[in-house]
Design an enzyme around this catalytic site. Sequence first.
Site, PDB file in Angstrom:
ATOM      1  N   GLY A  77       0.865  -1.182   0.000  1.00 54.69           N
ATOM      2  CA  GLY A  77       0.000   0.000   0.000  1.00 54.69           C
ATOM      3  C   GLY A  77       0.899   1.228   0.000  1.00 54.69           C
ATOM      4  O   GLY A  77       1.865   1.293   0.766  1.00 54.69           O
ATOM      5  N   LYS A  78       0.581   2.191  -0.876  1.00 52.30           N
ATOM      6  CA  LYS A  78       1.469   3.358  -0.991  1.00 52.30           C
ATOM      7  C   LYS A  78       1.634   4.072   0.349  1.00 52.30           C
ATOM      8  O   LYS A  78       2.736   4.467   0.728  1.00 52.30           O
ATOM      9  CB  LYS A  78       0.939   4.323  -2.051  1.00 52.30           C
ATOM     10  N   GLY A  94       9.263   3.846  -5.288  1.00 50.46           N
ATOM     11  CA  GLY A  94       8.759   5.217  -5.409  1.00 50.46           C
ATOM     12  C   GLY A  94       8.233   5.719  -4.071  1.00 50.46           C
ATOM     13  O   GLY A  94       8.362   6.898  -3.748  1.00 50.46           O
ATOM     14  N   ASP A  95       7.648   4.811  -3.295  1.00 52.06           N
ATOM     15  CA  ASP A  95       7.110   5.211  -1.990  1.00 52.06           C
ATOM     16  C   ASP A  95       8.239   5.599  -1.032  1.00 52.06           C
ATOM     17  O   ASP A  95       8.150   6.609  -0.328  1.00 52.06           O
ATOM     18  CB  ASP A  95       6.279   4.066  -1.396  1.00 52.06           C
ATOM     19  N   GLU A 139      -4.479   6.739  -3.205  1.00 49.73           N
ATOM     20  CA  GLU A 139      -5.140   5.424  -3.138  1.00 49.73           C
ATOM     21  C   GLU A 139      -6.273   5.432  -2.112  1.00 49.73           C
ATOM     22  O   GLU A 139      -6.830   4.377  -1.815  1.00 49.73           O
ATOM     23  CB  GLU A 139      -4.132   4.331  -2.777  1.00 49.73           C
TER      24      GLU A 139
HETATM   25  O1  RIB Z   1       3.495   1.785  -4.675  1.00 47.27           O
HETATM   26  C1  RIB Z   1       3.496   0.404  -4.505  1.00 47.27           C
HETATM   27  C2  RIB Z   1       2.208  -0.062  -3.875  1.00 47.27           C
HETATM   28  O2  RIB Z   1       1.156   0.203  -4.768  1.00 47.27           O
HETATM   29  C3  RIB Z   1       2.141  -1.549  -3.617  1.00 47.27           C
HETATM   30  O3  RIB Z   1       2.668  -1.911  -2.358  1.00 47.27           O
HETATM   31  C4  RIB Z   1       0.676  -1.873  -3.812  1.00 47.27           C
HETATM   32  O4  RIB Z   1       0.015  -2.118  -2.608  1.00 47.27           O
HETATM   33  C5  RIB Z   1       0.088  -0.680  -4.537  1.00 47.27           C
HETATM   34  O5  RIB Z   1      -0.785  -0.007  -3.743  1.00 47.27           O
END
Ligand code: RIB
Length: 278
Positions: free
Chosen positions: A42-43, A229-230, A137
Site C-alpha cells: 500500500g502506498k 517510489g514510496d 489510493e
Molecule cells: O506503490 C506500490 C504499492 O502500490 C504496492 O505496495 C501496492 O500495494 C500498490 O498499492
Amino acid sequence: MAFDIPLTVVGSINADITATTERLPGAGETVGGGRLTRSPGGKGANQAAAGARLGAATRMVGAVGADAEGETMRQALRSAGVDLAHVATVDSETGTALIMVDAAGENQIAVCEGANAHVSISGVEFDEHDTVLAQLEISLDTVAQAARRCRGYFALNAAPAMPLPTELIERADLIIVNETEYELIPELADAALVAVTYGSKGSAMLVRGEQVAFADAVRTTPVNTVGAGDAFCAALVIALRGGLSHEEALRAANAVGAAVVRDPAAQPELRPLEHYVS
Ligand code: RIB
C-alpha cells in the site's frame, strides 16, 4: 541535519499478493511458472514504514479490515516503528493489491481498495510542526480535507494519477510524481514545487514547470521496483524538511529508492536517512 521530524502519512494499507514470472502476461494470456509471495504494501503504508525507518517520528492515518491481513499489516507497520493510533479497523476487507513482477523487476498492479475507502481524518489533531504526506489510493475528498486541516508542510504523492482540484495543487508545498504521472496531470506545470522521478535516469525538481535541480539515479540491478517510489517520497520529504537543498535531497531519495529496488519487499529494512546523504 536533524531528520527526526514529525511525519503524518495519510493513505492506503494493502496486502500485496505478488506473482513473480519470467515475463508479464499480455491481455488474455496466461503465463505459468510463477512464484507467489504475500507481503505488506500500500502506498501509504510503504511510505510510513520507510519514513519511520529513515528516522522520522511517523504516524499513520489509515484503515484495515477486521481480518487476518489487517492484523498482519498492523504488525508490519508496528515493527517499522510507526504510530498506529489513527489506523482504524473498519467493516470491510483489508485493501489488496494483485501484483505481477517479471524477471527484470517490472510490474503490473491491480488494487482492490477495501478498507482504504473508509480512511478518515476525523479526530486527528494537526499542528504547525506537522509534515503531512498523502497519496491518491484513498478518497480524494479525504486527501483534500487533510490538505485543508494541515497547518504545517503538506506533500502529495499524486499516484495513481488523476485530475487534481486546483485547491489541492495550490495548497501542496510539494507534489511528487513519476514521469508518466507528470504527463497525465498537465496542471502540475503550474504547481509551486514538483519532484519528478525518471526511473533509472534520476529525478528532478521543478518550480512552476521549470527544472531547478536534478540528480542522477544510483546504478543498481533491480529485483523488484514495487515500493521504491514510496520510499523515495518519504526520503525526499524528510530530507527537505531536515534542511537539505533540492539537489542533496534528490540524491538522498534516489539512494533510498535504489536500496529498495535491490530488495524483494515493498517495506524493506532501511538505515537512517543520514546514511544515504552524499
Ligand atoms: O506503490 C506500490 C504499492 O502500490 C504496492 O505496495 C501496492 O500495494 C500498490 O498499492
